[in-house]
Design a protein around this motif. Structure first.
Motif, PDB file in Angstrom:
ATOM      1  N   ALA A 234       0.838  -1.200   0.000  1.00 19.58           N
ATOM      2  CA  ALA A 234       0.000   0.000   0.000  1.00 19.58           C
ATOM      3  C   ALA A 234       0.866   1.240   0.000  1.00 19.58           C
ATOM      4  O   ALA A 234       1.879   1.306   0.699  1.00 19.58           O
ATOM      5  N   LEU A 235       0.476   2.235  -0.789  1.00 19.50           N
ATOM      6  CA  LEU A 235       1.126   3.535  -0.789  1.00 19.50           C
ATOM      7  C   LEU A 235       0.172   4.558  -0.185  1.00 19.50           C
ATOM      8  O   LEU A 235      -0.985   4.663  -0.607  1.00 19.50           O
ATOM      9  N   VAL A 236       0.671   5.303   0.799  1.00 19.23           N
ATOM     10  CA  VAL A 236      -0.091   6.401   1.386  1.00 19.23           C
ATOM     11  C   VAL A 236       0.680   7.681   1.113  1.00 19.23           C
ATOM     12  O   VAL A 236       1.825   7.829   1.549  1.00 19.23           O
ATOM     13  N   THR A 237       0.088   8.597   0.375  1.00 17.32           N
ATOM     14  CA  THR A 237       0.767   9.863   0.109  1.00 17.32           C
ATOM     15  C   THR A 237       0.604  10.789   1.307  1.00 17.32           C
ATOM     16  O   THR A 237      -0.356  10.693   2.070  1.00 17.32           O
ATOM     17  N   GLY A 238       1.562  11.699   1.476  1.00 10.86           N
ATOM     18  CA  GLY A 238       1.504  12.607   2.615  1.00 10.86           C
ATOM     19  C   GLY A 238       1.456  11.862   3.934  1.00 10.86           C
ATOM     20  O   GLY A 238       0.700  12.217   4.843  1.00 10.86           O
ATOM     21  N   ALA A 239       2.300  10.829   4.058  1.00 12.31           N
ATOM     22  CA  ALA A 239       2.190   9.911   5.199  1.00 12.31           C
ATOM     23  C   ALA A 239       3.253  10.113   6.264  1.00 12.31           C
ATOM     24  O   ALA A 239       3.390   9.277   7.156  1.00 12.31           O
TER      25      ALA A 239
ATOM     26  N   ASP B  61      -1.301  -2.782  -4.266  1.00 11.65           N
ATOM     27  CA  ASP B  61      -2.643  -3.255  -3.942  1.00 11.65           C
ATOM     28  C   ASP B  61      -3.574  -2.147  -3.465  1.00 11.65           C
ATOM     29  O   ASP B  61      -4.795  -2.249  -3.629  1.00 11.65           O
ATOM     30  N   ALA B  62      -3.011  -1.125  -2.854  1.00 10.87           N
ATOM     31  CA  ALA B  62      -3.838  -0.036  -2.343  1.00 10.87           C
ATOM     32  C   ALA B  62      -3.103   1.294  -2.485  1.00 10.87           C
ATOM     33  O   ALA B  62      -1.929   1.404  -2.150  1.00 10.87           O
ATOM     34  N   LEU B  63      -3.830   2.284  -2.989  1.00  7.08           N
ATOM     35  CA  LEU B  63      -3.318   3.643  -3.105  1.00  7.08           C
ATOM     36  C   LEU B  63      -4.229   4.557  -2.299  1.00  7.08           C
ATOM     37  O   LEU B  63      -5.430   4.647  -2.588  1.00  7.08           O
ATOM     38  N   VAL B  64      -3.677   5.194  -1.283  1.00 11.97           N
ATOM     39  CA  VAL B  64      -4.446   6.141  -0.481  1.00 11.97           C
ATOM     40  C   VAL B  64      -3.901   7.538  -0.751  1.00 11.97           C
ATOM     41  O   VAL B  64      -2.785   7.869  -0.344  1.00 11.97           O
ATOM     42  N   ASN B  65      -4.695   8.339  -1.444  1.00  5.82           N
ATOM     43  CA  ASN B  65      -4.296   9.705  -1.783  1.00  5.82           C
ATOM     44  C   ASN B  65      -4.639  10.626  -0.616  1.00  5.82           C
ATOM     45  O   ASN B  65      -5.718  11.232  -0.572  1.00  5.82           O
ATOM     46  N   ASN B  66      -3.710  10.693   0.327  1.00  2.11           N
ATOM     47  CA  ASN B  66      -3.928  11.454   1.551  1.00  2.11           C
ATOM     48  C   ASN B  66      -3.306  12.847   1.506  1.00  2.11           C
ATOM     49  O   ASN B  66      -3.760  13.750   2.202  1.00  2.11           O
TER      50      ASN B  66
END
Length: 242
Positions: free
Chosen positions: A8-13, A84-89
């Motif tokens: 999983a990638l979380v931007t602004g994390a 598998d998961a992209l969270v555009n935070n």
């Protein structure tokens, strides 16, 4: 695929809700990539999660810089071979005065990160997401972007008019639906999450929800089962009106 473990990638994390989303996804067994513009801050956040026994890695990523996003996509493909998961935070709140006096340049800068940056990240990472079974895309929306809620004079959100942040989140909600519509015939689900009013740097450390609860909607949407929804907007209690 180079590995079976979900990524999983979380931007602004590197802080706040982003770090908490990464933490909870790591607790779900994901390898989590800590997207951050600043390499040192990203490494510090990843290192802190690793002390908790989580599989966390920093990833330099500026969502407004196409070269940075492409480099991140290349790194994920080469290092992990899947997403598998992209969270555009990643997002900004730059409103500092009423709509009638806010400089248009602030509006442009807000949309550059909160809308155009998200579109750019999705477009450049979509090949990886398409190649991964049952991938999930989560865009961090806001109740401030709900036309239903902010147009209600009895709702607290109507008392804080914003010409940059709120419209950018409304636009992001529309972006969410359009990507979901394009990808309906695939296994990819695209939804928006509302963290609620959480005490973070963005809110001046004021809010009702804890970081843990603010991250929950995004984590739930990032880990949706095969029969989960798409093109929806959800907070910790359920569906939120557009």
């Amino acid at each position: 695929m180079t590995q079976e473990k979900k990524v999983a990638l979380v931007t602004g994390a590197n802080k706040g809700i982003g770090t908490e989303i990464a933490r909870q996804l790591g607790q779900h067994g994901y390898t989590v990539l800590i997207g951050a513009r600043d390499a040192q801050r990203g490494e510090a956040a990843a290192a802190a999660l690793r002390t908790e026994g989580l599989d966390a890695h920093p990833l330099v990523l500026d969502v407004t810089d196409a070269a940075s996003v492409q480099a991140a996509a290349n790194h994920i493909n080469g290092q992990f071979g899947r997403l598998d998961a992209l969270v555009n935070n990643a997002g900004v709140l730059l409103d500092s005065m009423p709509p009638s006096t806010l400089p248009v340049d602030v509006l442009r800068a807000t949309f550059e990160t909160n809308v155009f940056g998200v579109v750019q990240v999705i477009q450049m990472l979509l090949p990886l997401l398409r190649a991964t079974p049952n991938a999930r895309i989560v865009n961090m929306g806001s109740g401030m972007g709900s036309l239903t809620l902010t147009s209600d004079a009895q709702n607290m959100r109507s008392g804080n008019p914003m010409i940059a942040y709120a419209p950018s989140k409304a636009a992001l909600h529309a972006v969410t639906v359009q990507f979901a519509n394009e990808l309906r015939t695939t296994d990819i689900k695209v939804n928006a999450a509302d963290p609620g009013y959480v005490a973070t740097d963005m809110t001046g450390q004021q809010g009702f929800n804890s970081l843990h609860d603010g991250a929950l909607p995004a984590v739930r949407l990032a880990t949706l089962p095969d029969d989960g929804p798409t093109a929806g907007f959800f907070d910790i209690t359920g569906s939120v009106p557009w």
